[in-house]
Structure formats: structure tokens, C-alpha cells
Design an enzyme around this catalytic site. Structure first.
Site, PDB file in Angstrom:
ATOM      1  N   SER A 182       0.838  -1.213   0.000  1.00  0.00           N
ATOM      2  CA  SER A 182       0.000   0.000   0.000  1.00  0.00           C
ATOM      3  C   SER A 182       0.868   1.256   0.000  1.00  0.00           C
ATOM      4  O   SER A 182       1.597   1.478  -0.974  1.00  0.00           O
ATOM      5  CB  SER A 182      -0.947  -0.074   1.198  1.00  0.00           C
ATOM      6  N   ASP A 208     -10.236  -5.289  -3.097  1.00  0.00           N
ATOM      7  CA  ASP A 208      -9.546  -4.316  -2.243  1.00  0.00           C
ATOM      8  C   ASP A 208     -10.360  -3.026  -2.183  1.00  0.00           C
ATOM      9  O   ASP A 208     -10.602  -2.377  -3.202  1.00  0.00           O
ATOM     10  CB  ASP A 208      -8.156  -4.056  -2.836  1.00  0.00           C
ATOM     11  N   HIS A 257      -7.507  -5.934   0.939  1.00  0.00           N
ATOM     12  CA  HIS A 257      -6.285  -5.144   1.184  1.00  0.00           C
ATOM     13  C   HIS A 257      -5.507  -5.662   2.379  1.00  0.00           C
ATOM     14  O   HIS A 257      -4.451  -5.145   2.704  1.00  0.00           O
ATOM     15  CB  HIS A 257      -6.706  -3.684   1.454  1.00  0.00           C
TER      16      HIS A 257
HETATM   17  N1  LIG Z   1      -7.584   2.657   9.968  1.00  0.00           N
HETATM   18  C1  LIG Z   1      -7.959   2.611   8.587  1.00  0.00           C
HETATM   19  C2  LIG Z   1      -7.427   1.346   7.921  1.00  0.00           C
HETATM   20  C3  LIG Z   1      -5.914   1.444   7.836  1.00  0.00           C
HETATM   21  C4  LIG Z   1      -5.368   0.306   7.004  1.00  0.00           C
HETATM   22  O1  LIG Z   1      -6.087  -0.519   6.474  1.00  0.00           O
HETATM   23  N2  LIG Z   1      -4.053   0.290   6.891  1.00  0.00           N
HETATM   24  C5  LIG Z   1      -3.414  -0.720   6.056  1.00  0.00           C
HETATM   25  C6  LIG Z   1      -2.503  -0.025   5.059  1.00  0.00           C
HETATM   26  S1  LIG Z   1      -3.402   1.139   4.071  1.00  0.00           S
HETATM   27  C7  LIG Z   1      -2.189   1.927   3.095  1.00  0.00           C
HETATM   28  O2  LIG Z   1      -1.033   1.996   3.392  1.00  0.00           O
HETATM   29  C8  LIG Z   1      -2.679  -1.715   6.926  1.00  0.00           C
HETATM   30  O3  LIG Z   1      -1.695  -2.321   6.507  1.00  0.00           O
HETATM   31  N3  LIG Z   1      -3.160  -1.891   8.168  1.00  0.00           N
HETATM   32  C9  LIG Z   1      -2.475  -2.753   9.113  1.00  0.00           C
HETATM   33  C10 LIG Z   1      -3.122  -4.109   9.264  1.00  0.00           C
HETATM   34  O4  LIG Z   1      -2.695  -4.857  10.162  1.00  0.00           O
HETATM   35  O5  LIG Z   1      -4.053  -4.407   8.484  1.00  0.00           O
HETATM   36  C11 LIG Z   1      -9.458   2.620   8.478  1.00  0.00           C
HETATM   37  O6  LIG Z   1     -10.066   2.770   9.515  1.00  0.00           O
HETATM   38  O7  LIG Z   1      -9.909   2.454   7.363  1.00  0.00           O
END
Ligand SMILES: N[C@@H](CCC(=O)N[C@@H](CSC=O)C(=O)NCC(=O)O)C(=O)O
Length: 302
Positions: free
Chosen positions: A154, A243, A280
Site C-alpha cells: 500500500s 480491495d 487489502h
Molecule cells: N484505519 C484505517 C485502515 C488502515 C489500514 O487498512 N491500513 C493498512 C494499510 S493502508 C495503506 O497503506 C494496513 O496495513 N493496516 C495494518 C493491518 O494490520 O491491516 C481505516 O479505519 O480504514
């Protein structure tokens, strides 16, 4: 600045160690990172290193604990480096207001807006500082820094692609020419100068805004400046059809692929795969983790 060990865990016959040190690139703040060293590494057998850049809201632990990368890396005899995603403790007003900007969202760039320029230099931190600090440490960490590759997810996929391509093109002063042998990305933010995340980040960190970001930190723009005959590349991208950020126009991998084909890169040099039904999350990442580690091993062990 000597590295301080924070924790050590034995894993797949190797060792995962969390270090911290006073980071000059991040304005003197303490920075943490995780480093996996496979069992076959020694002072007489230094191993190649694969650097993983995590995404928004993540830390140095996210990829190490959820990515499912360590097992395949242990089999291949490859070290894994997991940096953090931003400086922490800078105290910039508003830096912790949004999850997609500021803390946990450093976008792997060097900020030029004065309020952020002292601390938000994740590009230098990843490409120059971490290799230098690890290589020079008295612990004698057995990594061969002439064999580096980079990947990410991402925002981290954006970081990996832009760092790799900028190094290939000699754009910016943070990397050695062709510092990385290969790059891969999971659901990368591929054309950030025209996506909401990227416009917000470039506007917030860069004096030149999205225009400055377009020149230096946009993978689609950078690949469009490559000449396939002069700049051979090794690129693998995976993204999930379900995604939510793809559907929200944050990723735009199709733009990257289109531009890569326009400049002459074929399926072998730039492989972009849509994985049906995946989203995602780290469930998607961990499913294809071994593919990516083995992809890089082809070049890191050549
Ligand atoms: N808090 C956000 C969601 C944030 C999210 O999904 N972060 C992803 C990366 S997004 C782009 O860089 C991620 O890797 N999160 C860590 C995990 O453990 O999934 C919301 O509320 O939408």
C-alpha cells in the site's frame, strides 16, 4: 550511534531482533526497526537483505508479525529488514490527527515543508541511514549490502516502487545508482499524485505539493521516464480484486501497468497480477508472501 537491542526472538532457526537508535535522518528521534537474520548467516557468509515497507497505521512489527515473510526468507537464506512507517515523537501540530497523514504515514519521502522537514525524512532513513547504521555497528551484523531488494504494501508499495525506480533513474540523492536488484509490491499506491492519499500527503509534506510529488514520488510517473532497453527492471505487483482502497481510487495499479507497457516493459520485466477475491488485508499479503520472497531470491542470490 550504536544500536540498542530492544528484543530478540528465535524464529525459523534464525533470529528476529528489534533495535533502536537515535536517528539523524529523523531529527534525532529514537527510531526502531526489526531485523531477521537467517541461520546460515555468519561473519564469513554474509547474506542478502530484503527490505519491507509497511503501510498506513503500521509499525516495524506489522510486516514482521503478520506478513508471513520470515519462513520463506529463512528457507532462502535472506535477511529481512522492517523499518517503521514514520518518525514518532516529533511533536508537529496535527501529526496524529489523521490515520493517513503524519504519524504512521511518512510516505517514504523527505518532507520539504518546514514544519515536517526536520523529522519526516523516511526516504533517507530507509535508503541511506539504516544500511549505514546496521553495516557500521560493532555487533558485526552479517548482511551483504551489495545485494539489496525492496518490497512493500500500500503506502509501503508506493515507497518500494518509487525508491527502486528513482535509484534506477538516478533521481534524487538518496540512493546509490541501481541500489536495489528487484522490487515488488502488494496493493501499492501506484499513482499517488492523482489519488486522495497521495494528494493529501504531497500537499502536507512537500512545498511543491502534488507537482513536486509527481516528479519524485510517483511510480507511474517514474516508470514513464524509464527506457526499457536502457533500464532493465524486475518488478512484481499483486493486488486484490476486492480491495476497498482499489475501489476507492487510492491505488491505480492499472495506470502503472499501462505506463510500463507504453515504455516497452513486457510481462517478464513488469508483472502485475490481479488476485481474484482478495482484499487489502494481511490475509492477502500473507497468501502471496512466499511468491514475493522467492521472486526476490532469484535476483538477490544470482
Ligand atoms: N484505519 C484505517 C485502515 C488502515 C489500514 O487498512 N491500513 C493498512 C494499510 S493502508 C495503506 O497503506 C494496513 O496495513 N493496516 C495494518 C493491518 O494490520 O491491516 C481505516 O479505519 O480504514
Amino acid at each position: 550511534m550504536a544500536l540498542e537491542r530492544v528484543s530478540m526472538n528465535r524464529v525459523y532457526d534464525g533470529v528476529l531482533t528489534k533495535y533502536r537508535f537515535k536517528s539523524a535522518a529523523l531529527g534525532g528521534l529514537m527510531a526502531q526497526f526489526n531485523l531477521f537474520i537467517p541461520a546460515n548467516a555468519s561473519s564469513t557468509h554474509k547474506v542478502p537483505v530484503l527490505i519491507y515497507l509497511a503501510g498506513l497505521t503500521c509499525t516495524e512489527d506489522t510486516g514482521a508479525q503478520k506478513g508471513n515473510f520470515i519462513g520463506p526468507a529463512a528457507k532462502e537464506g535472506i535477511a529481512l529488514l522492517f523499518p517503521d512507517t514514520s518518525p514518532r515523537g516529533a511533536g508537529v501540530e496535527g501529526e496524529d490527527k489523521d490515520w493517513d497523514f503524519g504519524v504512521g504515514a511518512g510516505f517514504y519521502l523527505n518532507a520539504t515543508i518546514p514544519a515536517y522537514a526536520t523529522h519526516y525524512n523516511m526516504l533517507t532513513h530507509v535508503t541511506k541511514e539504516l544500511p549505514q547504521v546496521i553495516a557500521s555497528d560493532e555487533l558485526g551484523i552479517p548482511i551483504d549490502w551489495t545485494r539489496q531488494s525492496i518490497f512493500g504494501h500500500s503506502m509501503g508499495g508506493h515507497g518500494a516502487l518509487t525508491i527502486y525506480l528513482a535509484s534506477l533513474l538516478g533521481v534524487g540523492d538518496n540512493t546509490q545508482p541501481k541500489q536495489y536488484r528487484s522490487v515488488s509490491a502488494f496493493a501499492p499506491a501506484s499513482n499517488p499524485s492523482i489519488s486522495p492519499w497521495g494528494i493529501k500527503a504531497f500537499t502536507g509534506y512537500l512545498q511543491g505539493g502534488a507537482e513536486e510529488g509527481k516528479v519524485r514520488y510517483d511510480a507511474t510517473e517514474l516508470v514513464g521516464r524509464c527506457k526499457s532497453k536502457e533500464n532493465p527492471v524486475h518488478v512484481l505487483v499483486d493486488y486484490g480484486s476486492e480491495d476497498q482502497f482499489l475501489k476507492g481510487g487510492q491505488l491505480l495499479p492499472e495506470n502503472f501497468l499501462k505506463k510500463a507497457r507504453e515504455v516497452g516493459y513486457d510481462e517478464v520485466q513488469v508483472r502485475v497480477r490481479k488476485q481474484e477475491g482478495y482484499d487489502h488485508s494481511y490475509f492477502f499479503i500473507s497468501t502471496f508472501a512466499a511468491d514475493h520472497v522467492h521472486f526476490h531470491a532469484n535476483f538477490l542470490k544470482a
